[in-house]
Design a protein around this motif. Structure first.
Motif, short mmCIF file in Angstrom:
data_model
loop_
_atom_site.label_atom_id
_atom_site.label_comp_id
_atom_site.label_asym_id
_atom_site.label_seq_id
_atom_site.Cartn_x
_atom_site.Cartn_y
_atom_site.Cartn_z
N UNK A 325 0.83 -1.21 0.00
CA UNK A 325 0.00 0.00 0.00
C UNK A 325 0.86 1.26 0.00
N UNK A 326 1.93 1.26 0.76
CA UNK A 326 2.83 2.42 0.79
C UNK A 326 3.42 2.67 -0.59
N UNK A 327 3.88 1.60 -1.24
CA UNK A 327 4.52 1.78 -2.55
C UNK A 327 3.50 2.13 -3.63
N UNK A 332 0.83 5.78 -7.66
CA UNK A 332 -0.35 6.54 -8.07
C UNK A 332 -0.03 8.02 -8.28
N UNK A 333 0.73 8.59 -7.34
CA UNK A 333 1.07 10.01 -7.43
C UNK A 333 1.99 10.28 -8.62
N UNK A 352 -9.22 7.18 -11.58
CA UNK A 352 -10.13 6.19 -10.99
C UNK A 352 -9.35 5.09 -10.30
N UNK A 353 -9.92 4.54 -9.23
CA UNK A 353 -9.36 3.36 -8.59
C UNK A 353 -10.50 2.44 -8.18
N UNK A 354 -10.17 1.16 -7.98
CA UNK A 354 -11.16 0.23 -7.40
C UNK A 354 -10.83 0.04 -5.93
N UNK A 355 -10.58 1.17 -5.25
CA UNK A 355 -10.27 1.16 -3.82
C UNK A 355 -11.30 2.00 -3.07
N UNK A 356 -11.45 1.71 -1.77
CA UNK A 356 -12.37 2.48 -0.94
C UNK A 356 -11.61 3.39 0.03
N UNK A 360 -5.91 6.54 -1.12
CA UNK A 360 -5.64 6.21 -2.52
C UNK A 360 -6.50 7.04 -3.46
N UNK A 361 -7.45 7.75 -2.90
CA UNK A 361 -8.46 8.41 -3.72
C UNK A 361 -8.41 9.94 -3.63
N UNK A 362 -9.31 10.55 -2.88
CA UNK A 362 -9.37 12.01 -2.84
C UNK A 362 -8.06 12.63 -2.34
N UNK A 363 -7.42 11.97 -1.39
CA UNK A 363 -6.15 12.51 -0.89
C UNK A 363 -5.08 12.55 -1.97
#
Length: 406
Positions: A325-327, A332-333, A352-356, A360-363
């Motif tokens: 997750x860290x990597x 993503x960035x 877009x991501x398939x994460x909740x 990983x998303x708005x941040x």
């Protein structure tokens, strides 16, 4: 339900491959189903659904069975017995199932079900992370929803047929579907079935694609004649949707770092009757630089944790690690900063991501907008789709626009 020895042996073999050999559940099940041509639809359904269900509840079942990795075949039989007892299935008189402590299994289940990490069968670290990012109440609802079996949802290929025609063709094969309100191209199966054997699939009339995933391409608002770049195309489920929305007109450049996935996309293009997609493997930074300021629309379907699609990939719970997750957040960035350069002034981009997970998303979107690369962009809208609210996969979509300068 009566248990058949050869089917249960197949399940045990499958669990060995998934738990001990670390193979992917979908590939293992696919292989198992080819083992005996005499198996009918019910036999295959038993193998697939039982294997997935035991994988989904691995932590709960192994603790009840009192077994630890690496799992011997005897251990796997104990885990299978737990599944059968909790499903209310009468155990046959087989030596592998002798002495199964039925009452103890039920008592242990009642005791463990009081704790979420056992009740929802998740690693400790994932339970802590979900609670931290979503809050106790939402995480509780979300992980419960993500442990339910996913519906089979189709996307009608409007380049070849209509929803009405597809419904009729499938009904003739004994496969019945319903419309989904708010999803114009989607049909949901009333009962699970192997749709890949149908003539409609072979003729390219539909693709299997979750309802949440079907919202991604339309958010980009692609129009016929545009140049659209799908930067993390993979095998191209969303790329094909873009082609349908563009009536096969204009240019779609499908890119990925994995060339073998792009070969699969080419095969799917032929079946779907799509001819406006060009594939490009990202084997150097030059591939991206050539497209700087050239695209009307850019789709970044970013690599992610996949936590929103646990319903269809339950083994991801056991493969995922905190370090990944860290990597992946760094990746993503980097992708946002590099690939956004392809958007021309006035053009738009969907991340877009398939994460909740908000991290990983708005941040990620906010971090990009506050970076040097994101200065020319503004967020037009975004949407977090929760499985507990929608009934479909967890997803995140953000629409950004590159503002014209001067």
């Amino acid at each position: 339900m009566r248990l058949h020895r050869n089917l249960v042996y197949a399940v045990i073999d499958g669990l060995h491959s998934i738990f001990n050999e670390k193979e992917y559940a979908d590939k293992v099940v696919e292989k198992l189903l080819k083992r005996d041509k005499r198996w009918g639809a019910r036999d295959r359904a038993f193998i697939a659904e039982t294997t997935y269900e035991i994988v989904r509840w691995k932590r709960l079942y192994t603790v009840i069975a009192g077994v630890n990795p690496p799992y011997s075949r005897e251990d796997l039989w104990r885990v299978f017995a737990v599944w059968a007892v909790l499903r209310g299935i009468r155990l046959p008189d087989w030596k592998q199932l002798e002495g199964t402590p039925t009452r103890r299994i039920k008592g242990k289940f009642d005791e463990l079900s009081k704790e979420r990490k056992y009740r929802e069968s998740i690693p400790d670290w994932l339970d802590e992370l979900g609670k931290k990012e979503l809050g106790e109440a939402l995480w509780d609802k979300e992980i419960t929803a993500l442990n339910k079996q996913a519906d089979v949802i189709l996307r009608v290929n409007t380049l070849k047929t209509t929803k009405k025609e597809l419904k009729k063709a499938l009904a003739e094969d004994g496969i019945y579907t319903d419309d989904l309100k708010g999803y114009p191209d989607a049909l949901v199966l009333e009962e699970r079935a192997n749709v890949f054997q149908t003539q409609a699939f072979k003729d390219g009339w539909f693709e299997v694609q979750d309802a949440s995933s079907q919202l991604v391409a339309p958010m980009l608002k692609p129009e016929p004649g545009m140049r659209v770049v799908d930067t993390c195309a993979g095998a191209g489920g969303k790329t094909l949707h873009l082609a349908s929305l563009m009536d096969n007109k204009g240019q779609i450049i499908a890119m990925d770092i994995y060339g073998n996935k792009l070969k699969e996309l080419k095969r799917r293009c032929r079946r779907n009757g799509v001819h406006n997609i060009e594939t490009r493997e990202i084997d150097s930074t030059k591939v991206i630089k050539k497209l700087h300021d050239k695209a009307d629309r850019v789709l970044i379907d970013a690599p992610c944790s996949g936590l929103g699609v646990l319903r269809r990939n339950p083994d991801a719970k056991w493969k995922l690690q905190p370090e990944f997750l860290d990597s992946i957040r760094e990746t993503q960035q980097q992708i946002l900063r590099d690939y956004s350069k392809m958007v021309k002034e006035g053009g738009q981009m969907v991340y877009a991501t398939c994460s909740i997970l908000p991290s990983e998303n708005r941040q990620q979107v906010d971090k990009f907008l506050n970076s040097e690369s994101g200065k020319g962009f503004k967020l037009k809208k975004d949407r977090s789709i929760m499985a507990s609210e929608s009934g479909f996969d967890g997803f995140y979509l953000a629409l950004l626009e590159r503002t014209p300068q001067g």
